[in-house]
Design a protein around this motif. Structure first.
Motif, PDB file in Angstrom:
ATOM      1  N   LEU A  15       9.159   0.797 -43.625  1.00 18.86           N
ATOM      2  CA  LEU A  15       8.266  -0.351 -43.477  1.00 18.86           C
ATOM      3  C   LEU A  15       6.824   0.076 -43.702  1.00 18.86           C
ATOM      4  CD1 LEU A  15       7.663  -3.283 -42.550  1.00 18.86           C
ATOM      5  CD2 LEU A  15       7.447  -2.363 -40.235  1.00 18.86           C
ATOM      6  N   CYS A  16       6.483   1.193 -43.096  1.00 25.95           N
ATOM      7  CA  CYS A  16       5.127   1.714 -43.186  1.00 25.95           C
ATOM      8  C   CYS A  16       4.791   2.061 -44.652  1.00 25.95           C
ATOM      9  CB  CYS A  16       5.037   2.949 -42.308  1.00 25.95           C
ATOM     10  SG  CYS A  16       3.380   3.407 -41.929  1.00 25.95           S
ATOM     11  N   ALA A  17       5.755   2.646 -45.356  1.00 22.17           N
ATOM     12  CA  ALA A  17       5.538   3.010 -46.753  1.00 22.17           C
ATOM     13  C   ALA A  17       5.340   1.771 -47.610  1.00 22.17           C
ATOM     14  CB  ALA A  17       6.725   3.835 -47.264  1.00 22.17           C
ATOM     15  N   VAL A  18       6.197   0.758 -47.389  1.00 21.70           N
ATOM     16  CA  VAL A  18       6.088  -0.482 -48.168  1.00 21.70           C
ATOM     17  C   VAL A  18       4.714  -1.120 -47.958  1.00 21.70           C
ATOM     18  CG1 VAL A  18       6.951  -2.839 -48.375  1.00 21.70           C
ATOM     19  CG2 VAL A  18       8.559  -0.940 -48.220  1.00 21.70           C
ATOM     20  N   LEU A  19       4.273  -1.145 -46.697  1.00 20.59           N
ATOM     21  CA  LEU A  19       2.947  -1.709 -46.411  1.00 20.59           C
ATOM     22  C   LEU A  19       1.865  -0.901 -47.122  1.00 20.59           C
ATOM     23  CD1 LEU A  19       3.259  -2.642 -42.645  1.00 20.59           C
ATOM     24  CD2 LEU A  19       2.858  -4.200 -44.562  1.00 20.59           C
ATOM     25  N   GLY A  20       2.013   0.419 -47.072  1.00 21.61           N
ATOM     26  CA  GLY A  20       1.024   1.288 -47.722  1.00 21.61           C
ATOM     27  C   GLY A  20       0.930   1.021 -49.211  1.00 21.61           C
ATOM     28  N   ILE A  21       2.080   0.918 -49.862  1.00 20.75           N
ATOM     29  CA  ILE A  21       2.106   0.660 -51.304  1.00 20.75           C
ATOM     30  C   ILE A  21       1.453  -0.681 -51.613  1.00 20.75           C
ATOM     31  CG2 ILE A  21       3.614   0.219 -53.264  1.00 20.75           C
ATOM     32  CD1 ILE A  21       5.676   2.073 -51.852  1.00 20.75           C
ATOM     33  N   THR A  22       1.772  -1.674 -50.778  1.00 17.63           N
ATOM     34  CA  THR A  22       1.238  -3.007 -51.033  1.00 17.63           C
ATOM     35  C   THR A  22      -0.275  -3.037 -50.839  1.00 17.63           C
ATOM     36  OG1 THR A  22       3.338  -3.868 -50.248  1.00 17.63           O
ATOM     37  CG2 THR A  22       1.539  -5.440 -50.485  1.00 17.63           C
TER      38      THR A  22
ATOM     39  N   VAL B   5       2.477   3.013 -33.949  1.00 19.82           N
ATOM     40  CA  VAL B   5       1.876   1.727 -33.596  1.00 19.82           C
ATOM     41  C   VAL B   5       0.466   1.643 -34.160  1.00 19.82           C
ATOM     42  CG1 VAL B   5       1.089   0.280 -31.680  1.00 19.82           C
ATOM     43  CG2 VAL B   5       3.292   1.490 -31.533  1.00 19.82           C
ATOM     44  N   GLU B   6      -0.271   2.746 -34.002  1.00 19.16           N
ATOM     45  CA  GLU B   6      -1.661   2.784 -34.468  1.00 19.16           C
ATOM     46  C   GLU B   6      -1.726   2.514 -35.974  1.00 19.16           C
ATOM     47  OE1 GLU B   6      -3.700   6.432 -33.334  1.00 19.16           O
ATOM     48  OE2 GLU B   6      -4.891   6.248 -35.168  1.00 19.16           O
ATOM     49  N   ILE B   7      -0.846   3.192 -36.720  1.00 15.82           N
ATOM     50  CA  ILE B   7      -0.885   3.059 -38.180  1.00 15.82           C
ATOM     51  C   ILE B   7      -0.459   1.664 -38.616  1.00 15.82           C
ATOM     52  CG2 ILE B   7       0.223   3.853 -40.309  1.00 15.82           C
ATOM     53  CD1 ILE B   7       0.175   6.676 -38.994  1.00 15.82           C
ATOM     54  N   LEU B   8       0.589   1.128 -37.962  1.00 14.74           N
ATOM     55  CA  LEU B   8       1.041  -0.217 -38.341  1.00 14.74           C
ATOM     56  C   LEU B   8      -0.046  -1.258 -38.078  1.00 14.74           C
ATOM     57  CD1 LEU B   8       4.798  -0.275 -37.244  1.00 14.74           C
ATOM     58  CD2 LEU B   8       3.871  -0.407 -39.558  1.00 14.74           C
ATOM     59  N   MET B   9      -0.764  -1.080 -36.977  1.00 15.07           N
ATOM     60  CA  MET B   9      -1.844  -2.031 -36.678  1.00 15.07           C
ATOM     61  C   MET B   9      -2.942  -1.923 -37.722  1.00 15.07           C
ATOM     62  SD  MET B   9      -1.959  -3.001 -32.850  1.00 15.07           S
ATOM     63  CE  MET B   9      -3.416  -2.204 -32.277  1.00 15.07           C
ATOM     64  N   ALA B  10      -3.301  -0.679 -38.034  1.00 14.17           N
ATOM     65  CA  ALA B  10      -4.339  -0.472 -39.054  1.00 14.17           C
ATOM     66  C   ALA B  10      -3.911  -1.107 -40.365  1.00 14.17           C
ATOM     67  CB  ALA B  10      -4.605   1.012 -39.236  1.00 14.17           C
ATOM     68  N   GLN B  11      -2.616  -0.947 -40.692  1.00 11.19           N
ATOM     69  CA  GLN B  11      -2.113  -1.506 -41.950  1.00 11.19           C
ATOM     70  C   GLN B  11      -2.201  -3.022 -41.959  1.00 11.19           C
ATOM     71  OE1 GLN B  11       1.735   0.421 -42.328  1.00 11.19           O
ATOM     72  NE2 GLN B  11       0.926   1.652 -44.014  1.00 11.19           N
TER      73      GLN B  11
END
Lengths: 297, 289, 264
Positions: B174-181, B256-262
């Motif tokens: 999930l984190c990777a997909v968000l990053g790519i987007t 959690v921190e990274i997902l929020m930032a994303q």
């Protein structure tokens, strides 16, 4: 003297075919399907020096392949070609100094530069000295009326102005034979007429042999004395434009006689005759009928 | 040198798909666009595989490089073991190579400069979302292939990651997909400047280089202490550091921190994208193409 | 003979001059391309400052030697892409049957093709390479060596691109392979050869023109060695000859018309 001599010319392409879809792509890696396509099949003709010839046929008939063999881009599989006494494939470079090519759909000019700059480049390609180039540009720009836009970048020119520049670029080195591939494509009637007049003039004054392909019947009618129609890699008709028109007009009454004279074209003509009233047919109608009879339209 | 890859993107998509259902399910059309590109791209899988070579070169160089930099197997550099350091580069490079952004960079610029945009923007979809859907279709083929390849190299040449837990994989994905987007949204924003300037590729280079030098090659911790908070403010943190860090060294707080930032970055990026696009289109209406 | 060469060179220079003139029509684009490429290349310095913060040498190279190597690679790549950029897009030209235009000109086909494109950003690469080397202050002799190796490096780049690109006469997807291999060459070339050992090192000296055309020159610049210099020159000559031979073999195949469907 003959400018172009072609005898029994043939060319076959071997082409890999691929099935559609993923499976086809993978299959092609292991079992490539090779198809042979006879692009030109036993074509013979000759063009006199100073003649203007129309070489026409439906799309995919083998016109471009023939031109490519005449200019040394492709080598033939069989038969003989001589242009100005040279075999194009063997003496490609020497021949290149003496022929010119204009491809209506492919641009040879640098579009961001002015015609003047472009001509200088072509002068250098054909080893003209600066002075010779200068003089020739002067002469041709006078004749083709380029003076007003010779210092305007090509991309800002109208299509008609552009094609005139293309033709001038291919004439700088005074070629003996000029190959014109659809020179008037996309031009309006007035400009077309203008370009045709210039080609005619060129032919008259510099005795340039013109080898023209076009889908525009006007080009053929107004420029060429002779017409060759190819289809499926073979010549289906080789006749003078005048003769073609006259014969067609008197076709019905002289059907039998005709058959003896120009055998290859007969099937086309006969079929054409059945399709309509021939008496008031234009050259365009005649050509359409011949194409149709070949089962191409 | 090193401009981002110049893979050609195959012909434009027919837009007629799913037009009938526009009113009922406005999101469906993007799904259809996505699916069409996905199918189209499956055929280019062989081309993607050829791209593995460059990826391998990069990873191989980094394996040797870190092999040289770590003097002993137990040494820690910036808190990372040698294996973690190499896996970090492998993961960021995987995201970079696997998401080759030809559509969002080159194609958008070409659409706008070439005038094609005039036809595309009057279609019953939002142009930027159309591009993002197409782009997603592209990387959905490439990324899994790169992931398999990366894990393969890692297993053979580097050795397994310490403390890796399979259960965390979905979160990482999930984190990777968000990053790519997010990365795509920012690159799209740069491309949208084509409404005003002739050539946006130089700006793409700089953006790519920034991501590469600061995010892909090294984890943030390796930079001087004073710079680190600053780096965490940049999109790099959400685009490559975040996902790769989670894979290499998972922890719940970090996650959690990274997902929020994303989430914040995605919202801000999209807002920026719509804003620039709106401005650009208005400029087009005023001045003509 | 002499006039033939002179005329040919005149055409080549005109061609390159016109390529650049064309790009200069839009001055802003031209300048951003050049300046941003310098910045783009320079940003990689960050990586090296970080690595040299961790250790005093990387693969036996000092920071200065790494910078010299980088300068050489950037300048070689730049020069190659100013003069002969078309080598990189050769597959495209072959696949689409666009060599015809060069075949009807009474000049050398290969030179005509190679000089028909100039990458403007390459001016930035060349500029960056020269600046970087000047910063290292190599002295007059060192700078002359750098110029010589920039020329041999550019020839090696071009020849390698031409060799791989020419394979398009026979095989599909060579554009991708060519791109990959050239990127590989640049990537390997910008790291010190000392970090590679054993078989990998041998492969990089034999298979890719990295060792012979980039690393060896950087050793000669660090410590002059006449034999190595000759080896570099000989290698580049052979590589170029091989590339030219393959191109002309392929051109024969092109003239048979059997390589593509689009040309009928």
């Amino acid at each position: 003297m003959q400018a172009i001599e072609v005898e029994n010319l043939s060319k076959t392409f071997r082409v890999k075919r691929k099935e559609k879809g993923i499976r086809g792509s993978i299959g092609a890696i292991w079992h490539p399907r090779i198809e042979e396509i006879q692009a030109v099949n036993g074509v013979s003709f000759a063009v006199e020096e100073g003649e203007m010839l129309a070489f026409i046929g439906p799309n995919g008939a083998g016109k471009s392949t023939t031109i490519k063999m005449l200019t040394g881009i492709l080598y033939p599989d069989g038969g003989r070609v001589e242009v100005l006494g040279m075999e194009p494939m063997k003496k490609r470079r020497q021949l290149a100094y003496q022929i010119g090519t204009v491809f209506g759909q492919k641009e040879q000019l640098w579009t961001h530069l002015t015609p003047n700059d472009n001509f200088r480049f072509f002068g250098a390609i054909y080893d003209l000295s600066e002075r010779e180039t200068e003089e020739r540009i002067e002469e041709l720009s006078e004749r083709f009326a380029l003076k007003d836009f010779i210092d305007t970048p090509v991309r800002n020119l109208s299509l008609g102005q552009r094609i005139r520049c293309e033709i001038v670029a291919s004439l700088l080195h005074k070629p003996k034979v000029l190959f014109l591939d659809e020179p008037t494509i996309g031009l309006d009637p007035v400009v077309k007429e203008n370009v045709r007049e210039l080609i005619r003039q060129m032919n008259r004054e510099e005795h340039t042999t013109i080898f023209l392909t076009s889908h525009d019947v006007g080009d053929i009618e107004k420029l060429c004395q002779r017409i060759i129609i190819v289809n499926d890699g073979q010549i289906v008709l080789d006749d003078s434009v005048e003769h073609l028109k006259n014969h067609y007009l008197h076709h019905k009454s002289a059907e039998n006689e005709l058959q003896k004279e120009t055998a290859p074209s007969m099937e086309g003509m006969a079929a054409a005759a059945e399709n309509g009233d021939a008496s008031d047919a234009s050259l365009e109608d005649i050509i359409v009928e011949i194409y149709k009879a070949q089962g191409e339209v | 040198m090193f401009e981002s890859g110049r893979k050609s993107v195959e012909g434009a998509l027919l837009s007629a798909h799913g037009q009938g259902s526009v009113r009922r399910k406005p999101w469906r059309k993007y799904g259809v666009i996505y699916k069409s590109v996905l199918l189209e791209n499956l055929q280019y899988a062989a081309n993607v595989a050829l791209g593995f070579f460059a990826y391998f070169v990069f990873i191989y160089i980094y394996i040797r490089l870190w092999g040289y930099m770590y003097r002993s197997p137990e040494e820690l550099i910036a808190g990372y073991t040698k294996e973690q350091m190499i896996w970090y580069v492998m993961m960021t490079e995987m995201l970079y190579f696997g998401s080759n952004a030809g559509v969002v960079a080159g194609e958008v610029a070409k659409d706008i400069r070439g005038g094609n945009i005039a036809y595309l923007m009057n279609k019953p979809y939002h142009y930027t979302l159309y591009i993002l859907a197409r782009y997603t279709g592209e990387w959905s083929v490439r990324m899994p292939m790169y992931a398999v390849f990366a894990v393969l190299i890692g297993a053979v040449l580097v050795g397994p990651l310490p403390h890796f837990q399979w259960i965390t994989v979905p979160v990482m994905a999930l984190c990777a997909v968000l990053g790519i987007t997010i990365n795509a949204v920012f690159k799209l924003c740069i491309s949208l400047f084509s409404f005003w300037i002739e050539d946006t590729t130089p700006f793409q280079w700089i953006y790519n280089k920034l991501i590469l030098v600061v995010g892909i090659l090294f984890p943030v911790e390796i930079f001087p202490k004073a710079l680190q908070p600053l780096l965490k403010m940049t999109p790099i943190y959400t685009v490559c550091y975040g996902p790769a860090k989670l894979i290499v060294d998972f922890s719940l707080e970090k996650c959690v921190e990274i997902l929020m930032a994303q989430a914040v970055y995605l919202a801000a990026g999209c807002a920026l994208m719509f804003f620039i696009y709106g401005k650009g289109v208005r400029k087009l209406y005023v001045n003509g193409g | 003979m002499l006039t033939v060469v002179k005329n040919q060179l005149r055409v080549c220079f005109l061609s390159i001059q016109y390529n650049i003139m064309r790009e200069m029509v839009n001055k802003v684009t031209f300048l951003t391309n050049v300046v941003f490429m310098v910045l783009n290349d320079a940003s990689i310095l960050v990586q090296w400052f970080i690595l040299f913060r961790l250790r005093d040498d990387v693969g036996g190279y000092s920071l200065r030697e790494v910078l010299m190597l980088w300068g050489l690679v950037a300048a070689s790549f730049g020069l190659s892409n100013i003069l002969f950029a078309r080598a990189l897009s050769l597959p495209n030209l072959i696949i689409n049957g666009k060599l015809d235009a060069y075949l009807v000109q009474p000049k050398n086909v290969l030179l005509g093709v190679l000089t028909s494109e100039t990458r403007i950003s390459a001016i930035g690469d060349l500029l960056y390479g020269v600046i970087l080397v000047c910063v290292c202050r190599p002295g007059v002799g060192g700078f002359c060596l750098f110029l010589l190796f920039t020329i041999t490096g550019a020839l090696a780049f071009t020849a390698f691109a031409l060799l791989l690109g020419s394979l398009s006469f026979w095989f599909v997807r060579m554009d991708i392979l060519q791109n990959q291999m050239l990127m590989g060459m640049i990537n390997f070339g910008t790291y010190p050869d000392g970090i590679f050992q054993g078989a990998a090192r041998i492969l990089l000296y034999v298979l890719l023109p990295v060792g012979m055309a980039l690393w060896l020159p950087s050793h000669v610049m660090a410590r002059f060695d006449g034999k190595m210099l000759m080896a570099v020159l000989g290698y580049v000559f052979l590589l170029s000859a091989a590339a030219v031979a393959v191109f002309y073999r392929g051109l024969k195949r092109y003239a048979s018309g059997n390589l593509m469907e689009a040309r009928l």
